[in-house]
Enzyme design. Structure first.
Site, PDB file in Angstrom:
ATOM      1  CD  GLU A  12      -2.612   1.423   2.532  1.00 23.92           C
ATOM      2  OE1 GLU A  12      -3.819   1.689   2.451  1.00 23.92           O
ATOM      3  OE2 GLU A  12      -2.013   1.280   3.611  1.00 23.92           O
ATOM      4  CE  LYS A  40      -7.161   2.442   3.275  1.00 26.79           C
ATOM      5  NZ  LYS A  40      -5.942   2.543   4.112  1.00 26.79           N
ATOM      6  CB  CYS A  62      -4.614  -0.860   4.290  1.00 22.12           C
ATOM      7  SG  CYS A  62      -3.886  -0.776   5.943  1.00 22.12           S
TER       8      CYS A  62
END
Length: 317
Positions: A47, A138, A172
């Site tokens: 990430e 994200k 994540c």
């Protein structure tokens, strides 16, 4: 090249050249070539790996309002983030095509379609023909990440064919979100990529859980970061190091099989590429008694609706 039902993967557990776009990009390219030379067909970077995770937020009073230090580091971060529309991933795409290797790359995206000033924690999939097939921003930055990352949308919730596998990925703590996981499963995902900034604390439980829930392979890929990995020209480095632990990210990259058991346990020692060959047949074997969106689902009772439109402030007609 491995057998049709086999896929050799490479997990890049490395440190970035922190907040240095060009040097970090070169390090990514060097590891793509190395992975290909070792017959890998998919290589994955953690990430925000390009150009690095915003560690300073927890070390410099990141939530303090109108603080010069945080503004200046943030500006440096934005300048070293990637704008895809400007061709800044073209050299990576060329390597993917040249070596016929697929790539998942965690990066900071300075999105032109949102004005070009805010940044998104994006997971980019480049196929073996060198084409960008998805850019997943994200959905929900976590805790202090919200001070520097903008929230994304559902446009990148996509899966992709890779030999006999169907591969998808999340960033994540998105991996803890049940509905985005379900969105990937529903599209036939059987090889799940979970990218992290780097910690066995994150990977040791969720990796096996997702594998067991989905009856899929799960690749958790994390970066490394130590005090000595901060470049000397980092803005306000003295203040960052003042409160920094020796190890900020300890890796923890791992692989779980479709039965939920580790194939590669969380690794905090390797600095470099971690290789493994996956056998697609195991997916079918483990789906025999449980398939979350197939014979063990009840769409007449529960269904999920997904908005995959790329969000923008304006629409031009």
């Amino acid at each position: 090249m491995s057998k049709p039902n086999h896929l050799k993967v490479a997990l890049a557990q490395i440190s970035p050249v922190w907040l240095n776009k060009e040097a970090s990009l070169q390090k990514v390219k060097d590891h793509i070539v190395e992975a290909s030379n070792n017959q890998a067909e998919l290589v994955i970077f953690g990430e925000a790996h390009l150009p690095g995770y915003p560690y300073w937020l927890a070390l410099t009073g990141g939530a303090e309002w109108d603080k010069k230090v945080n503004k200046e580091i943030h500006g440096h971060y934005v300048r070293n983030s990637i704008q895809i529309e400007a061709g800044e991933l073209d050299s990576v795409c060329e390597l993917a095509k040249q070596y016929s290797i697929a790539i998942y790359l965690g990066m900071m995206e300075r999105a032109a379609d949102r004005g070009g000033h805010s940044i998104y924690c994006s997971l980019v999939y480049i196929d073996q023909n060198g084409l960008i097939q998805s850019v997943h921003r994200k959905l929900q930055p976590t805790y202090d990440e919200r001070l520097t990352w903008a929230p994304g949308d559902g446009n990148g919730l996509k899966v992709h064919p890779l030999k006999q596998f169907t591969v998808g990925g999340l960033n994540c703590w998105e991996n803890w979100m049940p509905l985005p996981r379900a969105a990937m499963y529903a599209q036939g995902e059987n090889l799940h990529v979970a990218v992290w900034p780097g910690s066995d604390h994150n990977t040791k439980d969720i990796t096996r859980f997702i594998a067991r829930e989905s009856r899929s392979y799960v690749l958790s890929v994390s970066s490394l970061m130590r005090r000595e990995d901060f470049p000397e020209d980092t803005p306000h480095l003295d203040q960052i190091l003042k409160n920094s632990p020796q190890v900020l990210s300890n890796g923890g990259s791992c692989i779980a099989g479709p039965d939920g058991e580790f194939i590669v346990e969380p690794d905090m020692k390797t600095e470099g590429l971690i290789y493994e060959t996956l056998d697609f047949n195991r997916v079918y074997q483990e789906r025999q008694n449980f398939d979350p969106v197939g014979h063990y689902s009840r769409p007449d009772v529960t269904q999920l609706q997904i908005n995959t439109e790329r969000q923008s402030t304006v629409k031009f007609k």
